[in-house]
Scaffold this motif. Structure first.
Motif, PDB file in Angstrom:
ATOM      1  N   UNK A  75       0.928  -0.941   0.260  1.00  0.00           N
ATOM      2  CA  UNK A  75       0.068  -0.314   0.260  1.00  0.00           C
ATOM      3  C   UNK A  75       1.273   1.273  -0.203  1.00  0.00           C
ATOM      4  N   UNK A  76       0.590   2.234  -0.361  1.00  0.00           N
ATOM      5  CA  UNK A  76       1.246   3.008  -0.571  1.00  0.00           C
ATOM      6  C   UNK A  76       1.076   4.516   0.441  1.00  0.00           C
ATOM      7  N   UNK A  77       0.292   3.973   1.280  1.00  0.00           N
ATOM      8  CA  UNK A  77       0.443   4.363   3.107  1.00  0.00           C
ATOM      9  C   UNK A  77       0.661   3.169   3.419  1.00  0.00           C
ATOM     10  N   UNK A  78       0.820   3.792   5.108  1.00  0.00           N
ATOM     11  CA  UNK A  78       1.353   3.102   6.083  1.00  0.00           C
ATOM     12  C   UNK A  78       0.563   3.080   6.983  1.00  0.00           C
ATOM     13  N   UNK A  79       1.146   2.923   7.704  1.00  0.00           N
ATOM     14  CA  UNK A  79       0.088   1.849   9.818  1.00  0.00           C
ATOM     15  C   UNK A  79       1.381   1.484  10.488  1.00  0.00           C
ATOM     16  N   UNK A  80       2.232   2.389  11.071  1.00  0.00           N
ATOM     17  CA  UNK A  80       3.228   2.220  12.101  1.00  0.00           C
ATOM     18  C   UNK A  80       2.406   1.303  13.484  1.00  0.00           C
ATOM     19  N   UNK A  81       1.335   1.543  13.689  1.00  0.00           N
ATOM     20  CA  UNK A  81       0.779   0.831  15.001  1.00  0.00           C
ATOM     21  C   UNK A  81       1.521   2.095  16.188  1.00  0.00           C
ATOM     22  N   UNK A 118      -9.561   6.406   1.086  1.00  0.00           N
ATOM     23  CA  UNK A 118     -10.744   6.652   2.145  1.00  0.00           C
ATOM     24  C   UNK A 118     -11.078   5.525   3.675  1.00  0.00           C
ATOM     25  N   UNK A 119     -10.204   6.840   4.178  1.00  0.00           N
ATOM     26  CA  UNK A 119     -10.111   6.645   5.487  1.00  0.00           C
ATOM     27  C   UNK A 119      -9.894   5.406   6.186  1.00  0.00           C
ATOM     28  N   UNK A 120      -9.025   4.613   5.401  1.00  0.00           N
ATOM     29  CA  UNK A 120      -8.567   2.804   5.524  1.00  0.00           C
ATOM     30  C   UNK A 120      -7.348   2.959   6.162  1.00  0.00           C
ATOM     31  N   UNK A 121      -7.139   1.960   7.283  1.00  0.00           N
ATOM     32  CA  UNK A 121      -6.270   1.874   7.988  1.00  0.00           C
ATOM     33  C   UNK A 121      -5.349   0.692   7.264  1.00  0.00           C
ATOM     34  N   UNK A 122      -4.389   0.913   7.061  1.00  0.00           N
ATOM     35  CA  UNK A 122      -3.427  -0.217   5.120  1.00  0.00           C
ATOM     36  C   UNK A 122      -4.143  -1.730   6.210  1.00  0.00           C
ATOM     37  N   UNK A 123      -3.723  -1.961   6.905  1.00  0.00           N
ATOM     38  CA  UNK A 123      -2.791  -3.688   7.984  1.00  0.00           C
ATOM     39  C   UNK A 123      -4.410  -3.938   8.170  1.00  0.00           C
ATOM     40  N   UNK A 124      -4.554  -2.771   9.250  1.00  0.00           N
ATOM     41  CA  UNK A 124      -6.113  -3.109   9.812  1.00  0.00           C
ATOM     42  C   UNK A 124      -7.372  -2.848   8.689  1.00  0.00           C
ATOM     43  N   UNK A 125      -7.461  -2.433   7.758  1.00  0.00           N
ATOM     44  CA  UNK A 125      -9.159  -2.631   7.454  1.00  0.00           C
ATOM     45  C   UNK A 125      -8.553  -3.333   5.908  1.00  0.00           C
ATOM     46  N   UNK A 126      -7.433  -2.984   5.931  1.00  0.00           N
ATOM     47  CA  UNK A 126      -8.377  -3.635   4.058  1.00  0.00           C
ATOM     48  C   UNK A 126      -8.039  -4.870   4.041  1.00  0.00           C
ATOM     49  N   UNK A 127      -7.747  -5.812   4.788  1.00  0.00           N
ATOM     50  CA  UNK A 127      -8.071  -7.581   4.590  1.00  0.00           C
ATOM     51  C   UNK A 127      -9.523  -6.952   4.703  1.00  0.00           C
ATOM     52  N   UNK A 128     -10.399  -6.784   5.370  1.00  0.00           N
ATOM     53  CA  UNK A 128     -11.625  -6.624   5.577  1.00  0.00           C
ATOM     54  C   UNK A 128     -12.557  -6.470   4.239  1.00  0.00           C
ATOM     55  N   UNK A 129     -11.987  -5.036   3.586  1.00  0.00           N
ATOM     56  CA  UNK A 129     -12.122  -4.763   2.150  1.00  0.00           C
ATOM     57  C   UNK A 129     -11.650  -6.170   0.907  1.00  0.00           C
ATOM     58  N   UNK A 130     -10.393  -6.887   1.308  1.00  0.00           N
ATOM     59  CA  UNK A 130     -10.858  -8.482  -0.283  1.00  0.00           C
ATOM     60  C   UNK A 130     -11.763  -8.527   1.120  1.00  0.00           C
ATOM     61  N   UNK A 131     -12.497  -9.223   2.214  1.00  0.00           N
ATOM     62  CA  UNK A 131     -13.249  -9.989   2.183  1.00  0.00           C
ATOM     63  C   UNK A 131     -14.668  -9.854   2.170  1.00  0.00           C
ATOM     64  N   UNK A 132     -15.573  -8.986   1.584  1.00  0.00           N
ATOM     65  CA  UNK A 132     -15.791  -7.848   0.719  1.00  0.00           C
ATOM     66  C   UNK A 132     -16.364  -8.455  -0.200  1.00  0.00           C
ATOM     67  N   UNK A 133     -15.029  -7.882  -1.422  1.00  0.00           N
ATOM     68  CA  UNK A 133     -14.617  -8.659  -2.194  1.00  0.00           C
ATOM     69  C   UNK A 133     -15.521 -10.722  -2.403  1.00  0.00           C
TER      70      UNK A 133
END
Length: 747
Positions: free
Chosen positions: A462-468, A691-706
Motif C-alpha cells: 500500500x502506498x501509505x502505511x500504518x506503524x501501529x 478512503x479513511x482505511x488503515x492499510x494493515x487493519x482495514x484492507x484485509x476486511x475489504x478483500x473479504x467483502x469481495x
C-alpha cells in the motif's frame, strides 16, 4: 379574570428607528390565531443579535419593531389547533422553530425547519401575514417570531419549548438563543472526547457557552482565542485553561496553536463571525481527526477560503445553527441539564435591570461590559526525459532490512498517480525511478523485526502505511500515520535512507514506498496488508489504491443511509468506486457528474441512476442538482481534483444534513472558496485520504467483502497486458480507454 380571546394592553419596548433608544409604549397584543400561543413574558435577556438589528446592520431594517428573542414566560392563552400547550405552562420562546412535519423536522440530522426557519426580514405572523402588535391601530413589526421585549407576545406554537415548571425562568431564559447555540456547537457538533483539546475562537457569551460545552465534555485543554485580553480572566470560570491573543504574535494564530499543541487541537469552535477567525479555526485543528465548527454569522460578502489539501488531510469542517438543537424536542432536556447541575447558567448572567431600564442593557453590551443582561418582565526505470516510454531493465533488489519485506509481485495495475509522476507533473521529479503502487504479491523474505508476516503470505503493498504506534495509528479517527504517510518526494527507504534497487551499482529511486513495476520490491512492513490467500491477486490488487479510496470515501466518510441520494463528481475509476460504495449502501439515487458523456453508459454498471454533464446547462451544476433533488443531495463525493468541482460538490448538498466529501487532489495553488453561510446552514465538508482505511487493519476486511460478493471488482478491470507491454497500459490510460489495466508480471 380570563384574558383569553381578548386584546391585551401592556408595556413594550419599541424600536422606532435605527440606533435610537427603545421607547416604552402601551401596545395592544391581539389574541393568538391558528397554531399560535400568547405568552406572558417574565424574564428576557439581551443578545448581540438584538443590537445588530436595532443598529440596522441587518439587510432590511423594519421599524417600528419590538425586538427580543431570549426569554422565559407562561402561556396566557392558545389559538386554534394548539394541543400540546395550555394556559399556565412554563415555556421558552425560541427564535427558530420545529413544525414536526417537514423533511428537516423529521430528519435526525437537521433542525432547519422549512416552515419556521429563522427569518430576520419577516415582521408578521406566518398564519395571515399580519402583526399581533399595534399602537392606536398602527401595526408594530415582530422580530424573529418572538418579540420578547413586551410583557405579552404572540409566537407560533412551533417556536415554543415547554419546560419543567420548577426551572427558574430568570436563569433558563438565556437558553433561548446564545447559550444553547454555543453549548450545542461543542457537545452536539464538535463532540470532543474526554481528554481532547479544544480551541474556542471568541470569548463572548456564545464562545464561553462553547467552552462550557468543552468543560462538560471533559476536554483536557481549552484554549481561548480573543483580541480582548480583558476577557481572559472571566473565561477561566468556563473551563478555559490557556489564552491566545492573535495580536501578541507575528505569525498566524493557527500556527501558534499548532505549535502549542504538537500539530493542532482536536476540535475548534468559531464564535466571532470573522471570516479570518473561521479560516484560522479550521486550519488550527489536527490533521487526521480534527473537527472545526463554525457558529458566528459572517458579513454577506465574506468568503471562506482554504487550500483543499487542508481538507484532504482528513480535517472536517462543519457549520451549526442553534447548536443543532430542535427547539421543542431538545431544549427541555437542556433545561434538565441545568436542573441536574450538569450545566451552569448563573455565571453567564452578569447584570440584571428592570424592564423600565432596558436601554441600560444596550449601553452595557455596547460598552463590552456584559455577557447577558437579564430583564425582568520495478524493473522499470526512467529512460531519458519525463514522459518517455518506460524501459524494461535488469535490476538488483537488495534484501529487506529492519522492518522491511521483500515481495514477489504477481499482478500490478496502473493508476493515474503513476502517470502524473511519470509525466513529471509532481513537484520534484526523480529519475531514474521505479513506479507502481497498486499490486498483489507473495512475501519472499522479511527483515529484522518483522513478526506478523512470513514467506509465502499473500499481501497487498500500500502506498501509505500504518506503524501501529503513532498518535494517528492509535486514533480511531485517522489513518494518516506519522511515520509512513504518503511522501512522493522520498525515493529511499526510511530505515537507512538508501534504495534497495540498483543497476550496476547505481541506485534507482523508489516510488511511494512500493515500486510495484518490478518483479520484486522491498516495502516497509507498515505498508503491507496481509490478506486471505484464497483471494485472486489479479482482482484484489486494485484495492491497493483507487478502488479503496473511492469506495471508502462513500462508505466510511459520506456514510449515506439507505434510500438517500448521492452525487458523484467525476466518473473515472475512483468516482465509480465511490458510486459502488453508494450502491452497496443502498442509495436510492446516484447522480453521476462528468464532462465526458461517453462515461455515462459504463457508470450504470456501478449503480449510477442519473447523469449530469455541466456543459449541457447554462447555470452552475450545483443549482441543477438542487433543482433535480428538491434542495440538494444528501451526500456528495468529489473525485476529480478540480477546485470548481469541489465547490460544486459542497454547494449541491442539502442544507440541514448534507455531507460533501473531497477525494481528488487539487493543484498546489488552488483555494476552496464558499460563503460561510453555506456551512452555517448545517452542511458538512470533509476530506478523506485512502478512503479513511488503515492499510494493515482495514484492507484485509475489504478483500473479504469481495470474497463474500458484497463488493464487485471485476467490472473495474477493463484491460490486462503482460509486463513486457506495460507501456500499452500507459497508452490506454492517456487515451481515456478503460478504468484499470492489470499488468501480469509472469507473462
Amino acid at each position: 379574570m380570563s384574558t383569553a380571546g381578548q386584546v391585551i394592553r401592556c408595556k413594550a419596548a419599541v424600536a422606532w428607528e435605527s440606533g435610537k433608544p427603545l421607547s416604552m409604549e402601551q401596545v395592544e397584543v391581539a389574541p393568538p390565531q391558528k397554531n399560535e400561543v400568547r405568552i406572558k413574558i417574565l424574564f428576557t435577556s439581551l443578545c448581540h443579535t438584538d443590537v445588530y438589528f436595532w443598529d440596522v446592520k441587518g439587510q432590511n431594517p423594519l421599524f417600528p419593531r419590538i425586538l427580543g428573542h431570549e426569554a422565559g414566560g407562561i402561556v396566557e392563552s392558545v389559538g386554534e389547533g394548539v394541543t400540546d400547550l395550555k394556559q399556565g405552562d412554563h415555556v421558552l420562546p425560541i427564535f427558530t422553530g420545529e413544525c414536526k412535519e417537514c423533511a428537516h423536522c423529521l430528519s435526525e440530522e437537521s433542525n432547519l425547519c422549512n416552515l419556521l426557519r429563522i427569518n430576520t426580514d419577516r415582521g408578521e405572523m406566518i398564519h395571515d401575514g399580519k402583526s399581533r402588535f399595534s399602537i392606536n391601530g398602527k401595526p408594530i413589526y415582530h422580530f424573529l417570531g418572538t418579540s420578547t421585549f413586551s410583557e405579552y407576545t404572540v409566537v407560533h406554537v412551533g417556536q415554543v419549548a415547554k419546560i419543567n415548571p420548577k426551572a427558574p425562568l430568570d436563569k433558563v431564559c438565556v437558553l433561548s438563543c446564545g447559550m444553547s447555540t454555543g453549548f450545542g456547537a461543542t457537545v452536539n457538533v464538535a463532540k470532543p472526547k474526554k481528554g481532547q483539546s479544544v480551541a474556542i475562537f471568541g470569548l463572548g457569551a456564545v464562545g464561553l457557552a462553547a467552552a462550557e460545552g468543552a468543560r462538560v465534555s471533559g476536554a483536557s485543554r481549552i484554549i481561548g482565542v480573543d483580541l480582548n485580553p480583558n476577557r481572559f480572566e472571566l473565561a477561566k470560570k468556563f473551563g478555559v485553561t490557556e489564552f491566545v491573543n492573535p495580536k501578541d504574535h507575528n505569525k498566524p494564530v493557527q500556527e501558534v496553536i499548532a505549535e502549542m499543541t504538537g500539530g493542532g487541537v482536536d476540535r475548534s469552535v468559531e464564535c466571532t463571525g470573522s471570516v479570518q477567525a473561521m479560516m484560522a479555526a479550521f486550519e488550527c485543528v489536527h490533521d487526521g481527526w480534527g473537527v472545526a465548527v463554525l457558529v458566528g454569522v459572517p458579513s454577506k460578502d465574506d468568503a471562506f477560503k482554504t487550500h483543499p489539501v487542508n481538507l484532504l488531510n482528513e480535517r472536517t469542517l462543519k457549520g451549526t445553527f442553534f447548536g443543532n438543537y430542535k427547539p421543542r424536542t431538545d431544549i427541555p432536556a437542556v433545561v434538565e441539564k441545568y436542573m441536574n447541575k450538569e450545566l451552569e447558567l448563573d455565571k453567564f448572567i452578569t447584570h440584571t435591570v428592570p424592564f423600565s431600564e432596558i436601554n441600560k442593557a444596550f449601553e452595557l453590551m455596547l460598552a463590552g461590559e456584559v455577557l447577558l443582561v437579564r430583564s425582568s418582565v520495478a524493473k522499470l526505470r526512467w529512460h531519458g526525459s519525463r514522459g518517455s516510454h518506460c524501459q524494461i531493465e535488469e535490476v538488483e533488489v537488495a534484501p529487506p532490512q529492519k522492518n522491511e519485506v521483500r515481495i514477489k509481485i504477481l499482478f500490478t495495475s496502473l493508476c493515474h498517480t503513476d502517470v502524473y509522476f511519470w509525466d513529471a507533473k509532481g513537484q520534484n521529479p526523480m529519475f531514474p525511478r521505479i513506479l507502481g503502487h497498486e499490486a498483489g504479491g507473495i512475501v519472499e523474505s522479511v527483515g529484522e523485526g518483522v513478526t506478523d508476516l512470513k514467506p509465502g503470505d499473500h499481501v497487498l503493498p500500500i502506498f501509505t502505511g500504518e506503524c501501529k504506534e503513532c498518535a494517528h495509528c492509535l486514533s480511531e479517527e485517522s489513518n494518516m500515520c506519522n511515520l509512513l504517510r504518503i511522501n512522493t518526494d522520498r525515493g529511499e527507504m526510511i530505515h537507512d535512507g538508501k534504495s534497495r534497487f540498483s543497476i550496476n551499482g547505481k541506485p534507482i529511486y523508489h516510488f511511494l514506498g512500493t515500486s510495484t513495476f518490478s518483479e520484486y520490491t522491498v516495502v516497509h512492513v507498515g505498508q503491507v496488508a496481509k490478506i486471505n490467500p484464497d483471494a485472486p491477486l489479479d482482482k484484489v490488487c486494485v484495492l491497493s489504491c483507487g478502488m479503496s479510496t473511492g469506495f471508502g470515501a462513500t462508505v466510511n466518510v459520506a456514510k449515506p443511509k439507505k434510500g438517500q441520494s448521492v452525487a458523484i463528481f467525476g466518473l473515472g475509476a475512483v468516482g465509480l468506486a465511490a458510486a459502488e460504495g453508494a450502491r452497496v449502501s443502498g442509495a436510492s439515487r446516484i447522480i453521476g457528474v462528468d464532462l465526458n458523456p461517453s462515461r455515462f453508459e459504463q457508470a450504470k454498471k456501478f449503480g449510477v441512476t442519473e447523469f449530469v454533464n455541466p456543459k449541457d446547462h447554462d447555470k452552475p451544476v450545483q443549482e441543477v442538482i438542487a433543482e433535480m433533488t428538491g434542495g440538494g443531495v444528501d451526500r456528495s463525493v468529489e473525485c476529480t481534483g478540480s477546485i470548481q468541482a469541489m465547490i460544486s460538490a459542497f454547494e449541491c448538498v442539502h442544507d440541514g444534513w448534507g455531507v460533501a466529501v473531497l477525494v481528488g487532489v487539487p493543484n498546489k495553488d488552488d483555494a476552496f472558496k464558499t460563503h460561510p453561510v453555506n456551512l452555517l446552514n448545517e452542511r458538512t465538508l470533509k476530506g478523506t485520504f485512502f478512503g479513511n482505511y488503515k492499510p494493515r487493519t482495514d484492507i484485509p476486511a475489504v478483500v473479504e467483502k469481495y470474497m463474500n460478493k458484497e463488493l464487485e471488482l471485476d467490472k473495474f478491470i477493463t484491460h490486462s497486458v503482460p509486463f513486457s507491454e506495460i507501456n500499452k497500459a500507459f497508452e490506454l490510460m492517456l487515451a481515456g480507454e478503460g478504468l484499470r489495466c492489470v499488468i501480469r508480471m509472469d507473462a
